[in-house]
Design an enzyme around this catalytic site. Structure first.
Site, PDB file in Angstrom:
ATOM      1  N   LEU A 159     -10.887  -3.181   3.540  1.00 48.65           N
ATOM      2  CA  LEU A 159     -10.015  -2.652   2.279  1.00 48.65           C
ATOM      3  C   LEU A 159      -8.458  -1.801   3.492  1.00 48.65           C
ATOM      4  O   LEU A 159      -9.400  -1.451   4.681  1.00 48.65           O
ATOM      5  CB  LEU A 159     -10.183  -1.391   1.418  1.00 48.65           C
ATOM      6  CG  LEU A 159      -9.526  -0.982   0.798  1.00 48.65           C
ATOM      7  CD1 LEU A 159      -9.082  -1.223  -0.045  1.00 48.65           C
ATOM      8  CD2 LEU A 159     -10.143   0.462   0.751  1.00 48.65           C
ATOM      9  N   ASP A 160      -7.154  -2.793   3.222  1.00 52.06           N
ATOM     10  CA  ASP A 160      -6.495  -1.577   3.350  1.00 52.06           C
ATOM     11  C   ASP A 160      -6.054  -1.269   5.001  1.00 52.06           C
ATOM     12  O   ASP A 160      -5.596  -0.464   5.627  1.00 52.06           O
ATOM     13  CB  ASP A 160      -5.837  -0.392   2.913  1.00 52.06           C
ATOM     14  CG  ASP A 160      -5.924  -0.792   1.784  1.00 52.06           C
ATOM     15  OD1 ASP A 160      -5.310  -1.629   1.132  1.00 52.06           O
ATOM     16  OD2 ASP A 160      -6.093   0.716   0.936  1.00 52.06           O
ATOM     17  N   THR A 161      -7.242  -2.909   5.643  1.00 56.99           N
ATOM     18  CA  THR A 161      -6.621  -2.902   7.344  1.00 56.99           C
ATOM     19  C   THR A 161      -6.513  -4.365   7.583  1.00 56.99           C
ATOM     20  O   THR A 161      -6.269  -4.732   9.122  1.00 56.99           O
ATOM     21  CB  THR A 161      -8.555  -2.514   8.059  1.00 56.99           C
ATOM     22  OG1 THR A 161      -9.551  -3.892   7.633  1.00 56.99           O
ATOM     23  CG2 THR A 161      -9.164  -1.491   7.676  1.00 56.99           C
ATOM     24  N   HIS A 164       0.959  -1.159   0.328  1.00 54.77           N
ATOM     25  CA  HIS A 164       0.327  -0.240  -0.111  1.00 54.77           C
ATOM     26  C   HIS A 164       0.329   1.382  -0.160  1.00 54.77           C
ATOM     27  O   HIS A 164       1.647   1.293   1.049  1.00 54.77           O
ATOM     28  CB  HIS A 164      -1.032  -0.105   1.167  1.00 54.77           C
ATOM     29  CG  HIS A 164      -2.096   1.523   1.503  1.00 54.77           C
ATOM     30  ND1 HIS A 164      -1.282   1.925   1.548  1.00 54.77           N
ATOM     31  CD2 HIS A 164      -3.102   0.892   0.972  1.00 54.77           C
ATOM     32  CE1 HIS A 164      -2.675   3.451   1.774  1.00 54.77           C
ATOM     33  NE2 HIS A 164      -3.652   2.922   1.369  1.00 54.77           N
TER      34      HIS A 164
END
Length: 323
Positions: free
Chosen positions: A266-268, A231
């Site tokens: 998402l993105d955690t 990310h």
């Protein structure tokens, strides 16, 4: 160290016969005075208890193995035990199959949640598939890291939702090395997940090298193995489109990259690796993006290497232990 010695000494009466040979072989990180040609790596995750380190040492020592590096972690408010041990051994005295059996017995003894042993010289490399979209920088870096032997993996295929021309650098590289390239163009209604699953069923884990699609919970559950993502930035900053420009316009002074496990949200997912670099008012958007992309490449490569070296263990739903 006091805690570690307590864990060892607590079982001293049971292990007095091997203590001298076992602990004289311990080495501090970075000590390479012993050959590591026959290197074994073992990671252990179990409920905390008395004598775990002693039994781990005994398991290796009685087979003539020498521990030269060991990391132990017990969270302060969570009574679980984590360890990662590196040891050298003679494969004649300790055949690979017997090693597996010995550590399995240890796993049952302590009701381990995870016990993995790996011998890089003898065990197959991890088989991975790489998913990428239009941006090439992370994909190209992984391909060259694989070619140079910096990553202990076999790349079985590259899957993309972007059609690369036949004479592009990536396609020429893949053709030269016999790595299949699959273009599966996606739409909001069809992410082609069933086709991706068919292509990756025999892999050990997946790598998302700037793959600009969200994998569904059904995909992750069906695949059932780890997926590593890279990310831009330090999560959760600057989500969405054109994140570099977002950060540039905000005048940030530190940029970063985060490699993490993929979860349904998402993105955690739990973070594996993060890197940062300072930027200033002297950076224009182009230099800003270049620095950001370099961080992404380095961060993803390091995360994959750590994962393959069994340095990454789950701590809870949001954290990892990285030795």
């Amino acid at each position: 160290m006091t805690q570690l010695l307590r864990r060892v000494s607590s079982s001293f009466p049971q292990v007095v016969g091997f203590t001298r040979s076992a602990f004289s072989s311990w080495r501090f990180p970075g000590d390479t005075s012993r050959s590591t040609s026959n290197l074994g790596i073992h990671v252990f995750h179990c409920p905390d208890g008395v004598g775990i380190v002693a039994k781990l040492s005994e398991c290796i020592a009685v087979r003539g193995g020498n521990i030269f590096n060991v990391d132990v972690f017990v969270p302060e408010k969570n009574q679980v035990f984590y360890s990662r041990s590196e040891f050298v051994f003679d494969p004649i005295r300790w055949p690979r199959a017997e090693m597996e059996e010995d550590f399995l017995k240890l796993s049952k003894m302590f009701n381990a949640m995870k016990s993995i042993v790996r011998v890089p010289k003898f065990d197959p490399k991890y088989k991975i598939a790489v998913l990428a979209s239009k941006q090439d920088h992370c994909l190209v870096d992984l391909l060259h890291a694989w070619q140079d032997g910096r990553l202990p993996v076999d790349i079985t295929r590259v899957i993309s939702n972007h059609d690369r021309g036949p004479n592009t650098h990536v396609i020429r590289f893949l053709e030269r090395h016999g790595i299949p390239y699959h273009c599966l163009c996606t739409t909001p209604e069809n992410k082609r997940e069933s086709e991706i699953l068919d292509l990756v069923h025999d892999t050990d884990f997946l790598v998302l090298a700037r793959y600009m699609q969200i994998l569904s919970g059904n995909f992750l559950e069906t695949y059932g193995k780890d997926v590593i993502n890279i990310h831009h930035g330090l999560l959760p900053s600057f989500k969405g489109g054109n994140p570099a420009k977002q950060a540039f316009d905000c005048g940030v002074k530190l940029i970063g990259a985060t490699s993490h496990f993929v979860t349904e949200e998402l993105d955690t997912g739990p973070i594996i690796e993060q890197m940062v670099e300072r930027v200033s008012h002297r950076d224009n958007l182009r230099s800003f993006v270049q620095k950001s992309e370099n961080l992404e490449k380095q961060c993803l490569e390091k995360a994959i290497k750590s994962y393959c070296e069994l340095r990454v263990l789950p701590y809870n739903e949001t954290k990892t232990v990285v030795f």
